[in-house]
Design a protein around this motif. Sequence first.
Motif, PDB file in Angstrom:
ATOM      1  N   PHE A 168       0.172   0.650  -0.651  1.00 35.11           N
ATOM      2  CA  PHE A 168      -0.901   1.600   0.041  1.00 35.11           C
ATOM      3  C   PHE A 168      -0.531   1.367   1.611  1.00 35.11           C
ATOM      4  O   PHE A 168      -0.166   0.400   2.105  1.00 35.11           O
ATOM      5  CB  PHE A 168      -2.160   0.989   0.077  1.00 35.11           C
ATOM      6  CG  PHE A 168      -2.694   1.125  -1.290  1.00 35.11           C
ATOM      7  CD1 PHE A 168      -3.614   2.025  -1.909  1.00 35.11           C
ATOM      8  CD2 PHE A 168      -2.380   0.139  -2.633  1.00 35.11           C
ATOM      9  CE1 PHE A 168      -4.006   2.318  -3.114  1.00 35.11           C
ATOM     10  CE2 PHE A 168      -2.904   0.139  -3.907  1.00 35.11           C
ATOM     11  CZ  PHE A 168      -3.789   1.587  -4.129  1.00 35.11           C
ATOM     12  N   PRO A 169      -0.689   2.655   2.090  1.00 33.75           N
ATOM     13  CA  PRO A 169      -0.481   2.651   3.674  1.00 33.75           C
ATOM     14  C   PRO A 169      -1.397   1.670   4.396  1.00 33.75           C
ATOM     15  O   PRO A 169      -2.555   1.758   3.947  1.00 33.75           O
ATOM     16  CB  PRO A 169      -0.471   4.153   3.862  1.00 33.75           C
ATOM     17  CG  PRO A 169      -1.246   4.643   2.916  1.00 33.75           C
ATOM     18  CD  PRO A 169      -0.927   3.914   1.682  1.00 33.75           C
ATOM     19  N   PRO A 170      -1.064   1.391   5.596  1.00 35.29           N
ATOM     20  CA  PRO A 170      -2.275   0.498   6.519  1.00 35.29           C
ATOM     21  C   PRO A 170      -3.248   1.518   6.601  1.00 35.29           C
ATOM     22  O   PRO A 170      -3.371   2.773   7.114  1.00 35.29           O
ATOM     23  CB  PRO A 170      -1.414   0.254   7.634  1.00 35.29           C
ATOM     24  CG  PRO A 170      -0.220   1.212   7.702  1.00 35.29           C
ATOM     25  CD  PRO A 170       0.126   1.557   6.278  1.00 35.29           C
ATOM     26  N   GLU A 171      -4.499   0.908   6.743  1.00 35.87           N
ATOM     27  CA  GLU A 171      -5.859   1.852   6.892  1.00 35.87           C
ATOM     28  C   GLU A 171      -5.997   1.837   8.263  1.00 35.87           C
ATOM     29  O   GLU A 171      -6.928   2.650   8.914  1.00 35.87           O
ATOM     30  CB  GLU A 171      -6.890   1.291   6.084  1.00 35.87           C
ATOM     31  CG  GLU A 171      -6.806   1.413   4.488  1.00 35.87           C
ATOM     32  CD  GLU A 171      -7.879   0.746   3.757  1.00 35.87           C
ATOM     33  OE1 GLU A 171      -8.461  -0.162   4.366  1.00 35.87           O
ATOM     34  OE2 GLU A 171      -8.347   1.430   2.721  1.00 35.87           O
ATOM     35  N   GLU A 172      -5.874   0.796   9.020  1.00 37.80           N
ATOM     36  CA  GLU A 172      -5.941   0.430  10.540  1.00 37.80           C
ATOM     37  C   GLU A 172      -4.802   0.275  11.129  1.00 37.80           C
ATOM     38  O   GLU A 172      -3.602  -0.192  10.765  1.00 37.80           O
ATOM     39  CB  GLU A 172      -6.875  -0.518  10.890  1.00 37.80           C
ATOM     40  CG  GLU A 172      -8.331  -0.491   9.793  1.00 37.80           C
ATOM     41  CD  GLU A 172      -9.043   0.595  10.495  1.00 37.80           C
ATOM     42  OE1 GLU A 172      -9.112   1.063  11.744  1.00 37.80           O
ATOM     43  OE2 GLU A 172     -10.072   0.853   9.768  1.00 37.80           O
ATOM     44  N   PRO A 173      -4.692   0.677  12.644  1.00 37.51           N
ATOM     45  CA  PRO A 173      -3.430   0.469  13.359  1.00 37.51           C
ATOM     46  C   PRO A 173      -3.249  -1.084  13.524  1.00 37.51           C
ATOM     47  O   PRO A 173      -4.258  -1.985  13.713  1.00 37.51           O
ATOM     48  CB  PRO A 173      -3.988   1.110  14.885  1.00 37.51           C
ATOM     49  CG  PRO A 173      -4.970   2.114  14.597  1.00 37.51           C
ATOM     50  CD  PRO A 173      -5.508   1.434  13.294  1.00 37.51           C
ATOM     51  N   ARG A 229       5.295   6.685   7.412  1.00 43.28           N
ATOM     52  CA  ARG A 229       4.867   6.372   8.581  1.00 43.28           C
ATOM     53  C   ARG A 229       5.199   4.859   9.034  1.00 43.28           C
ATOM     54  O   ARG A 229       4.839   4.528  10.189  1.00 43.28           O
ATOM     55  CB  ARG A 229       3.294   6.605   8.869  1.00 43.28           C
ATOM     56  CG  ARG A 229       2.634   7.900   8.916  1.00 43.28           C
ATOM     57  CD  ARG A 229       1.206   7.957   9.060  1.00 43.28           C
ATOM     58  NE  ARG A 229       0.487   7.703   7.776  1.00 43.28           N
ATOM     59  CZ  ARG A 229      -0.125   6.337   7.942  1.00 43.28           C
ATOM     60  NH1 ARG A 229      -0.440   5.733   8.818  1.00 43.28           N
ATOM     61  NH2 ARG A 229      -0.898   6.069   6.704  1.00 43.28           N
ATOM     62  N   PHE A 230       5.838   4.237   8.214  1.00 47.90           N
ATOM     63  CA  PHE A 230       6.268   3.015   8.334  1.00 47.90           C
ATOM     64  C   PHE A 230       7.781   2.858   7.492  1.00 47.90           C
ATOM     65  O   PHE A 230       7.892   3.922   6.904  1.00 47.90           O
ATOM     66  CB  PHE A 230       5.386   1.948   7.694  1.00 47.90           C
ATOM     67  CG  PHE A 230       4.887   2.455   6.172  1.00 47.90           C
ATOM     68  CD1 PHE A 230       5.475   2.089   5.095  1.00 47.90           C
ATOM     69  CD2 PHE A 230       3.562   3.015   6.075  1.00 47.90           C
ATOM     70  CE1 PHE A 230       5.135   2.408   3.895  1.00 47.90           C
ATOM     71  CE2 PHE A 230       3.335   3.305   4.784  1.00 47.90           C
ATOM     72  CZ  PHE A 230       4.088   3.347   3.639  1.00 47.90           C
TER      73      PHE A 230
END
Length: 260
Positions: free
Chosen positions: A238-243, A88-89
């Motif tokens: 770790f992927p981002p937890e918030e936009p 997603r990134f």
Amino acid sequence: MGSGDDRAVPGSTGCRVALGLWCALVVAVLVVLLVLGRFLTLAVVGGASALLTLLYAFTLSWMGKEEAPEHEPDAWLPPSDGRRPTARFDLDVETERLWDYGTRAWLFGVLVGVAVIAVVTAAGVLPAREHVPAGAGGIMLGLVLAGAVIGILCFVDSAIEWRKRHAAVVADGWRAAEVLVFTPSGRADTSKVSVRYRDHSRILLYPVASTHLVGARGHAHSQEVWVGGAGRFMVVLFPPEEPGQWPYAVPVGAREPRVP
């Protein structure tokens, strides 16, 4: 991702040990000068030592011979299927951000060195006094100078570690995985990271000293992450937890190869 990144040439372990011994010697000299009450000498030696420490560490990090890389990446990461990984990134951006973390640590080290030079300059414009002023002023000066040298060492070590991890990730890429973070008694500094790759192989990773604490993203349930690097120089992303947040990179190391 290719392995030909000429920028990643951090110093070897032996050079880092030499740097640590140098800093220990500097601290010892500062303590002796403080005990002897040599105020101006203490200020000049402290400032010069901070500057030399920074220059010496810079030379080791950029021109020193890199430690031998891990020649068996499959021992730490599953074999790549040759396809470009998707997330997603942008994983390429996150790889370069590892280099930026090292640069940031260098900048903090430079700032500490500049602060020490500023203190020495301020001492130079004061009325000439060879003896440490009575009271806590002289002790505080000695502690500040010694702490500055130690701080520079810590920042330099962090820069070297991040750049080694950058080189390892550039060489071996990222692998998708699930992790479960174990944090005994709620202490982030004793956390362990249990990793299960998509091919069902597993590896146990241990965080290293860093401001990027694995406990900051540790949850009671498994999480989807990306893992890169090899051996002692690995990273859990770790992927981002918030936009609007960036992915969170945690430096880790493996003591044993993965178990198929």
